[in-house]
Design an enzyme around this catalytic site. Structure first.
Site, PDB file in Angstrom:
ATOM      1  N   LEU A   1       0.932  -1.164   0.015  1.00  0.00           N
ATOM      2  CA  LEU A   1       0.208   0.112  -0.079  1.00  0.00           C
ATOM      3  C   LEU A   1       1.062   1.038   0.022  1.00  0.00           C
ATOM      4  O   LEU A   1       1.600   1.347   0.904  1.00  0.00           O
ATOM      5  CB  LEU A   1      -0.802   0.038   1.213  1.00  0.00           C
ATOM      6  CG  LEU A   1      -1.650   1.342   1.517  1.00  0.00           C
ATOM      7  CD1 LEU A   1      -2.801   1.400   0.344  1.00  0.00           C
ATOM      8  CD2 LEU A   1      -2.485   1.395   2.642  1.00  0.00           C
TER       9      LEU A   1
ATOM     10  N   VAL B   1       0.761   5.172   0.487  1.00  0.00           N
ATOM     11  CA  VAL B   1      -0.297   6.099   0.961  1.00  0.00           C
ATOM     12  C   VAL B   1       0.373   7.443   0.701  1.00  0.00           C
ATOM     13  O   VAL B   1       1.459   8.107   0.964  1.00  0.00           O
ATOM     14  CB  VAL B   1      -0.496   6.050   2.553  1.00  0.00           C
ATOM     15  CG1 VAL B   1      -1.006   7.111   2.977  1.00  0.00           C
ATOM     16  CG2 VAL B   1      -0.876   4.768   3.150  1.00  0.00           C
TER      17      VAL B   1
ATOM     18  N   TRP C   1       2.573  10.777  -8.488  1.00  0.00           N
ATOM     19  CA  TRP C   1       2.298  10.464  -9.849  1.00  0.00           C
ATOM     20  C   TRP C   1       2.753   8.915 -10.184  1.00  0.00           C
ATOM     21  O   TRP C   1       2.951   8.483 -11.106  1.00  0.00           O
ATOM     22  CB  TRP C   1       3.070  11.368 -10.608  1.00  0.00           C
ATOM     23  CG  TRP C   1       2.373  12.652 -10.833  1.00  0.00           C
ATOM     24  CD1 TRP C   1       1.531  12.920 -11.621  1.00  0.00           C
ATOM     25  CD2 TRP C   1       2.658  13.920 -10.140  1.00  0.00           C
ATOM     26  NE1 TRP C   1       1.001  14.236 -11.497  1.00  0.00           N
ATOM     27  CE2 TRP C   1       1.839  14.945 -10.667  1.00  0.00           C
ATOM     28  CE3 TRP C   1       3.822  14.266  -9.083  1.00  0.00           C
ATOM     29  CZ2 TRP C   1       1.656  15.978 -10.035  1.00  0.00           C
ATOM     30  CZ3 TRP C   1       3.394  15.479  -8.611  1.00  0.00           C
ATOM     31  CH2 TRP C   1       2.550  16.580  -9.102  1.00  0.00           C
TER      32      TRP C   1
ATOM     33  N   THR D   1      -4.433   8.512  -3.394  1.00  0.00           N
ATOM     34  CA  THR D   1      -4.053   9.886  -3.596  1.00  0.00           C
ATOM     35  C   THR D   1      -5.213  10.529  -3.606  1.00  0.00           C
ATOM     36  O   THR D   1      -6.322  10.364  -3.751  1.00  0.00           O
ATOM     37  CB  THR D   1      -3.386  10.069  -5.041  1.00  0.00           C
ATOM     38  OG1 THR D   1      -3.197  11.734  -4.969  1.00  0.00           O
ATOM     39  CG2 THR D   1      -3.992   9.894  -6.185  1.00  0.00           C
TER      40      THR D   1
ATOM     41  N   ASN E   1      -5.498  14.780 -10.617  1.00  0.00           N
ATOM     42  CA  ASN E   1      -4.424  14.940 -11.652  1.00  0.00           C
ATOM     43  C   ASN E   1      -3.614  13.627 -11.321  1.00  0.00           C
ATOM     44  O   ASN E   1      -3.225  13.018 -12.541  1.00  0.00           O
ATOM     45  CB  ASN E   1      -3.522  16.314 -11.680  1.00  0.00           C
ATOM     46  CG  ASN E   1      -4.462  17.194 -12.299  1.00  0.00           C
ATOM     47  OD1 ASN E   1      -5.632  17.278 -12.582  1.00  0.00           O
ATOM     48  ND2 ASN E   1      -3.642  18.502 -12.339  1.00  0.00           N
TER      49      ASN E   1
ATOM     50  N   TRP F   1      -6.439   7.719   3.197  1.00  0.00           N
ATOM     51  CA  TRP F   1      -6.161   6.427   3.890  1.00  0.00           C
ATOM     52  C   TRP F   1      -7.253   6.261   5.012  1.00  0.00           C
ATOM     53  O   TRP F   1      -7.795   4.942   5.522  1.00  0.00           O
ATOM     54  CB  TRP F   1      -4.965   6.687   4.824  1.00  0.00           C
ATOM     55  CG  TRP F   1      -4.770   7.827   5.656  1.00  0.00           C
ATOM     56  CD1 TRP F   1      -4.273   8.815   5.279  1.00  0.00           C
ATOM     57  CD2 TRP F   1      -5.125   7.695   7.105  1.00  0.00           C
ATOM     58  NE1 TRP F   1      -4.208   9.719   6.470  1.00  0.00           N
ATOM     59  CE2 TRP F   1      -4.958   9.297   7.478  1.00  0.00           C
ATOM     60  CE3 TRP F   1      -6.077   7.009   7.941  1.00  0.00           C
ATOM     61  CZ2 TRP F   1      -5.270   9.688   8.812  1.00  0.00           C
ATOM     62  CZ3 TRP F   1      -6.206   7.447   9.397  1.00  0.00           C
ATOM     63  CH2 TRP F   1      -6.015   8.712   9.538  1.00  0.00           C
ATOM     64  N   GLU F   2      -8.189   7.407   5.305  1.00  0.00           N
ATOM     65  CA  GLU F   2      -9.209   7.152   6.279  1.00  0.00           C
ATOM     66  C   GLU F   2     -10.275   6.360   5.557  1.00  0.00           C
ATOM     67  O   GLU F   2     -11.162   5.960   6.373  1.00  0.00           O
ATOM     68  CB  GLU F   2      -9.718   8.572   6.681  1.00  0.00           C
ATOM     69  CG  GLU F   2      -8.948   9.728   7.029  1.00  0.00           C
ATOM     70  CD  GLU F   2      -7.855  10.408   5.916  1.00  0.00           C
ATOM     71  OE1 GLU F   2      -7.492  11.409   6.552  1.00  0.00           O
ATOM     72  OE2 GLU F   2      -7.947   9.791   5.094  1.00  0.00           O
TER      73      GLU F   2
ATOM     74  N   CYS G   1      12.681  27.060   1.395  1.00  0.00           N
ATOM     75  CA  CYS G   1      12.681  25.709   1.834  1.00  0.00           C
ATOM     76  C   CYS G   1      14.061  25.156   2.082  1.00  0.00           C
ATOM     77  O   CYS G   1      14.795  24.551   2.701  1.00  0.00           O
ATOM     78  CB  CYS G   1      11.871  24.877   1.333  1.00  0.00           C
ATOM     79  SG  CYS G   1      10.254  25.090   1.850  1.00  0.00           S
TER      80      CYS G   1
END
EC number: 2.1.1.79
Length: 287
Positions: free
Chosen positions: A69, A71, A75, A94, A98, A123-124, A269
């Protein structure tokens, strides 16, 4: 589903559904939108992104026929690499329309016979047993209040020998910033506000202890924490250089305002990683 556990579709789509063509102007050909791993100094960005994916997948103990899995699959580069290298079945989640459409195309064009699914879901909303879990660059979007629910779900979905690899940016508590002698400036505070309002709405960074405590409280043992801090500064430098080199196309696709906003985000950043205000870590979580 209680309101507090509805996926943050709007927040995620506000960023990731800007335009695939725009992101292609600064990402590598795999369209991997997370920290690369420059195992060698002479690596291209694409090689370093594949090295990062391999670093993460290599910690999971994947065996042919397992189900992985992913999560926050982006892309699809990690999913497709897992199928190709480890011969596993994959499910990608996702919240971006897109990204889901792009991964559907990758799956449609793949000749590999393993099961490959992408779901436009959080994931919820997922509740199927899996053998391993990988999550790269998604945890930052969950919100502190959902960490326990996420780790609890992951623990429930995995078998007795299950492993989850969580790759996330981490932040420092103000006390840690002070202890490390890092300057606390209005410039830094303003930049953080800019990121969470104009780039990643609703985004919040965990601290390393926060991840470790939530993992442990929900039945996991964190067996390894690996920092890739200098690698993210270099990744961001390459992204901003590519964005700048394609300025004309950027503006044609979006606007000068969007171009300037992304340059401010990427260069700012990179500086935050270099100074040490933020880090990026891979947490190996063993059930």
């Amino acid at each position: 589903m209680p309101d507090e556990l509805k996926p943050h579709f709007a927040n995620v789509q506000a960023h990731y559904d800007l335009s695939d063509d725009f992101f292609r102007l600064f990402l590598d050909p795999t369209q991997t939108y997370s920290c690369a791993y420059f195992e060698r100094d002479d690596m291209t960005l694409q090689e370093a992104q594949i090295a990062k994916i391999d670093l993460a997948l290599g910690k999971l103990g994947l065996q042919p026929g397992m189900t992985l899995l992913d999560v926050g699959c982006g892309w699809g580069a990690t999913m497709m690499r897992a199928v190709e290298k480890y011969d596993v079945n994959v499910v990608g989640l996702t919240l971006s329309k897109n990204q889901a459409n792009h991964v559907q195309q990758l799956v449609a064009n793949s000749e590999n016979l393993r099961s490959k699914r992408v779901l436009l879901a959080g994931w919820e909303q997922f509740d199927e047993p899996v053998d391993r879990i990988v999550s790269i660059g998604a945890f930052e979007h969950f919100g502190h209040e959902r960490y326990d629910a996420f780790f609890s779900l992951a623990h429930r979905l995995l078998p007795a020998d299950g492993v989850m690899l969580l790759h996330t940016i981490t932040g420092l508590h103000p006390k840690e910033i002070h202890e490390r002698g890092l300057p606390m400036s209005f410039t830094f505070a303003r930049f953080l506000k800019f990121i969470v309002t104009e780039i990643f709405p609703g985004g919040r960074l965990p601290s390393i202890p926060m991840v470790q405590e939530c993992a442990s409280a929900n039945g996991f043992t964190v067996t390894r924490v690996q920092s890739l801090q200098p690698h993210y500064a270099k990744t961001l430098d390459l992204w901003s250089a590519a964005l700048q080199a394609n300025k004309g196309q950027d503006i044609a696709l979006q606007s000068e305002e969007v171009y300037e906003r992304y340059m401010k985000y990427l260069t700012g950043c990179a500086e935050m990683f270099r100074i040490g205000y933020i880090d990026v870590n891979q947490f190996t979580c063993q059930k």
